[in-house]
Design an enzyme around this catalytic site. Structure first.
Site, PDB file in Angstrom:
ATOM      1  N   ASP A 533      99.373  67.830  28.252  1.00 50.94           N
ATOM      2  CA  ASP A 533      99.637  67.145  26.989  1.00 50.94           C
ATOM      3  C   ASP A 533     100.838  67.765  26.276  1.00 50.94           C
ATOM      4  O   ASP A 533     101.223  68.896  26.539  1.00 50.94           O
ATOM      5  CB  ASP A 533      98.407  67.234  26.083  1.00 50.94           C
ATOM      6  CG  ASP A 533      98.072  68.675  25.704  1.00 50.94           C
ATOM      7  OD1 ASP A 533      98.073  69.529  26.607  1.00 50.94           O
ATOM      8  OD2 ASP A 533      97.820  68.946  24.518  1.00 50.94           O
ATOM      9  N   GLU A 534     101.385  67.002  25.357  1.00 50.17           N
ATOM     10  CA  GLU A 534     102.403  67.473  24.410  1.00 50.17           C
ATOM     11  C   GLU A 534     103.527  68.257  25.085  1.00 50.17           C
ATOM     12  O   GLU A 534     103.910  69.344  24.656  1.00 50.17           O
ATOM     13  CB  GLU A 534     101.750  68.333  23.322  1.00 50.17           C
ATOM     14  CG  GLU A 534     100.798  67.577  22.432  1.00 50.17           C
ATOM     15  CD  GLU A 534     100.241  68.418  21.294  1.00 50.17           C
ATOM     16  OE1 GLU A 534      99.870  67.826  20.261  1.00 50.17           O
ATOM     17  OE2 GLU A 534     100.174  69.652  21.434  1.00 50.17           O
TER      18      GLU A 534
END
Length: 851
Positions: A533-534
């Site tokens: 993620d991210e």
């Protein structure tokens, strides 16, 4: 080089009164200065007029008050003040200080050239942040002073303390937040209001529940019927008989009964998957002649024993006859604990494992590494634990990582540390004995700064030894990469280079180590969570990535999906499933992914959760709902500045909101859950679920940026984890059936409000019955402050859960037990007590009108 302005401190010291000046070493002088420097952090305005060029700002100030006497030996060369601040700071204003972002949330203040500090002076530093600060919990402790030739020292005023009444960490330097008009919202469109005692009273009066008198089992069984015949006395001891199950498989559940064996009461446990067809299902029959359990598997037998233990404890060992038929709604019922940001050790995790088993949760997702820390020993790469698990003041990061999140300068304290191999093996064994699967998580390619920095130390060590090939074998960055980026947490160096063979060698080595630990524990590793993620905009200018970028049409943004696909296929070749967060997983090509991946949906309900969940369900993946509106337990319980937690996804995730969640019909939750501005907004079913698609389950998350103590872990998890356990196990009977293409709005009548209220009242009564059990497990659950109002000169108070003890006092006098409406005048303080009487809630206040 530091600005020479700090030299003016020596001039200021010379003009101080001679009688007050004391000779001291430079170290002693710095220590004295750190001990006497006043420091206060105050959120001034979440809705200010922003400086030119800055949008969406808020204003926080640091007020430094210098002692009346400055030590004459105070070292001046290189003197700086370091502090943590998690929001982006595009502008810091001060008459005497200049500001520099070091990395992440670590900030530095130095004196401007020619600035003068005077004894007793007061200086206000204005921090213009992006976003908002709705809670005092955003304050980070352990600001510290650094100077050349001496050891750093923490500013005493910034140390955290433990409140003896609540048992929780407190930050005395964080100023109270009292101006609701300026601090509760960012704009007039935001309808959020602080949950004051008066507002809590109104909410709780509407939902008031009675204490349970019948079946107290939690989660709620499918069927539970009590009889009226003579009670069953477990105090007689039990005579245990096992069929189709080994004793070791049910030993922890048996121990939870607290009943001696070798007694007169027969207890038969039989595993028969033909008689009980659903996995983890069971039938419990309690009669005066004996207790019989029939279960599908060892997990079902353990669940039956846990239900028996709960009801027996509630009835104090003398039970009414009882028949229970039960099985879980969802096969995945998880708890995620973030050990990366702030460490929480083996004993705390083992305590949580037992609590998970008590409430029939079966997946423990351990987040073992992030930017701020690496928390698992990997024998082949010792620097990961030795360097990556500790934060201290070492700007070169050769001995430790930067002291992110207010970790302090000395590398000590509970936020540092890691699980040894033996620790991890013990956790896996304890979990397996309770039919709980441990899912290790190493976030990558983003959120990987701890690993990157540790491997840089390894690289330097081996290069110095003349072993260049070995040094490069696990180097995770391309030193020629000139890409500039900032991650969501403001790091410019936290992303593995996905174009390097060393990166995949690193992944393989870490996975192999975890596989071996699970082998040592006697429980094979089945799933590895890669985070994904991210990921920030890295690698654009990495020479090592030129070919890979060209292969993807010149789009560097496609490199993360290619990395996920490659790692997932590699794990699949080892017989392991891949887990990941939905934002990264959603960008992959499903045709290039293994067919049995797990994805955790962490989109906000009103911000894409339905789209992500339905899209990834339609890919045929196992979808676990980790939606922040109900499952991020690092969010505050309520919108109030004294409730801890981040608030980017929700201003309040309370027990009722978690309980009322409808996992099987995501759009329908628009009827009961507002957005972050406290607005009721519609949610459409888009995309439509394909026929036969169903979520795998639900998971609670506890991210630890603001959670530094084990007591805070308990507080943030419990009792709302009980609500999530209920929803993962028992169906939400108030939910309408899923309807393709349906749109739901706030208060939608298709959601049965009568059933929801009745369900909550039943649940709240059972929670109250469980609190003594949590006390016995040494879980410092949240004691919610009471609701209160003064009507016609009389104080009225209520609680979230029935039979909660409430105390009040008038004008700072003695605390008195509240037993009903009472005449009062002036300002009244109130608090609640835990079931065992050892802890209190935070104190709330109401005031009688002045006559």
């Amino acid at each position: 080089m530091q600005p020479v302005g700090w030299a003016m401190l020596a001039v200021a010291a010379l003009i101080a009164p001679q009688a007050a000046a004391a000779e001291a070493s430079p170290q002693a002088a710095l220590d004295q200065f750190a001990d006497t420097l006043g420091y206060q952090l105050e959120t001034v305005d979440n809705r200010p007029q922003c400086p030119t060029g800055i949008a969406g700002c808020f204003l926080t100030t640091i007020t430094l008050t210098f002692p009346e006497t400055l030590p004459d030996a105070l070292p001046t060369r290189g003197l700086s003040l370091y502090f943590s601040f998690v929001n982006q700071l595009p502008l810091v204003e001060s008459d005497i200080f200049t500001h520099r972002l070091i990395n992440g949330d670590v900030q530095q203040l130095t004196l401007k050239p020619g600035a003068t500090l005077r004894p007793g002076a007061r200086h206000v530093v204005k921090l213009w942040g992006i976003g908002a600060n709705f809670s005092r919990a955003f304050a980070m402790p352990n600001a510290y002073l650094v100077a050349d030739g001496v050891n750093p020292r923490t500013i005493a005023a910034t140390r955290a303390v433990i409140d003896p009444e609540t048992g929780l960490e407190a930050l005395p330097f964080a100023a109270p937040m009292t101006n609701e008009a300026r601090l509760a919202t960012k704009s007039d469109a935001d309808r959020t209001r602080w949950l004051t005692a008066e507002r809590a009273f109104a909410v709780q009066a509407e939902r008031q529940a009675a204490a349970t008198t019948g079946v107290a089992i939690l989660p709620k069984p499918i069927e539970a019927v009590q009889g009226n015949r003579p009670s069953v006395d477990l105090g007689r001891g039990i005579a245990l008989t096992l069929h189709g199950v080994e004793r070791a498989a049910v030993a922890p559940a048996l121990a939870s009964l607290g009943v001696a064996e070798g007694g007169a009461l027969p207890l038969t446990v039989r595993v028969d998957p033909v008689a009980i067809v659903k996995p983890e299902g069971y039938m419990l029959d309690v009669r005066t002649s004996g207790i019989a359990i029939t279960a599908h598997d060892a997990a079902g037998a353990s669940h039956a024993l846990r239900s028996l233990a709960q009801q027996a404890a509630f009835e104090k060992g003398r039970m009414k006859p009882l028949r229970v038929v039960d099985a879980p709604e969802y096969g995945f019922r998880g708890l995620h604990i973030d050990l990366g940001r702030n460490f929480h050790g083996r004993d705390q995790i083992l305590k949580l494992v037992e609590a998970m088993a008590a409430y029939k949760l079966n997946k423990l997702h351990l987040h073992l590494a992030d930017d701020e820390g690496w928390r698992i020993e990997i024998p082949a790469l010792p620097e990961l634990a030795e360097i990556g698990s500790k934060r201290c003041h070492d700007l070169q990061e050769q001995a430790c990582l930067l002291p992110q999140l207010g970790a302090g300068h000395d590398g000590k304290g509970g936020v540092n540390g890691y699980l040894t191999t033996a620790d991890y093996v013990a956790i896996v064994q304890a979990a397996a004995a309770r039919q709980i699967e441990v899912i290790p998580s190493i976030d990558m390619p983003g959120h990987s700064r701890a690993a990157i920095k540790a491997m840089e130390v390894r690289h330097a060590r081996l290069m110095a030894a003349g072993k260049a090939a070995d040094a490069d074998a696990y180097r995770l960055i391309d030193p020629a990469d000139t890409t500039e980026y900032r991650s969501i947490q403001h790091y410019n160096d936290n992303t593995l280079n996905v174009c390097l063979p060393a990166t995949y060698r690193f992944v393989d080595t870490v996975v192999d180590a975890l596989v071996d630990m699970h082998r040592q524990a006697g429980t094979p590793l089945r799933i590895f969570h890669i985070g994904a993620d991210e990921t920030a905009g890295a690698w654009v200018k990495s020479p090592a990535c030129r070919a890979m970028i060209a292969e993807n049409g010149g789009d560097a943004g496609k490199l993360t999906p290619r990395f996920i696909e490659r790692v997932a296929q590699g794990l699949s070749a080892q017989g392991l499933r891949t887990g990941g967060w939905s934002d990264g997983m959603g960008h992959t090509d499903a045709a290039k992914m293994p067919g049995n991946v797990q994805t955790n949906i962490w989109g906000v309900l009103h911000g894409g959760a339905v789209r992500e969940a339905h899209d990834q369900l339609n890919r045929g993946w196992d979808v676990v709902l980790s939606i922040p509106d109900l499952g991020y337990f690092d969010m505050p319980y309520a919108p109030h500045p004294d409730e801890g937690g981040y608030h980017w996804a929700s201003r309040g995730v309370d027990d009722y909101q978690v309980f009322g969640f409808m996992p099987g019909n995501l759009p329908a939750n628009a009827a009961t859950i507002r957005n972050t501005h406290a607005e009721g907004k519609a949610i459409a079913d888009e995309p439509v679920l394909q026929s036969g698609r169903r979520i795998a389950g639900v998971q609670a998350q506890l991210w630890s940026e603001t959670i530094r103590t084990d007591g805070q872990v308990d507080y943030m998890l419990f009792p709302r984890l009980l609500a999530l356990a209920e929803r993962a196990w028992s169906p939400a009977t108030w939910a309408p059936p899923y309807g393709a293409g349906a749109t739901y709005e706030w208060g939608d009548k298709r959601v049965d409000a009568v059933k929801l209220k009745a369900g909550w009242q039943d649940f709240a009564g059972r929670v109250a019955a469980q609190l003594p059990m949590l006390d016995r497990m040494a879980i410092a659950y949240r004691v919610a402050p009471p609701g209160a109002r003064i009507a016609n000169g009389r104080l009225e108070a209520n609680s979230i859960f029935p039979r909660t003890a409430i105390e009040y006092r008038i004008g700072g006098g003695d605390w008195t037990r509240y037993s009903g409406p009472v005449g009062v005048s002036g300002e009244i303080e109130l608090r609640s007590r835990s079931a065992d009487g050892k802890r209190t809630s935070r104190t709330v206040r109401v005031a009688a009108p002045v006559r």
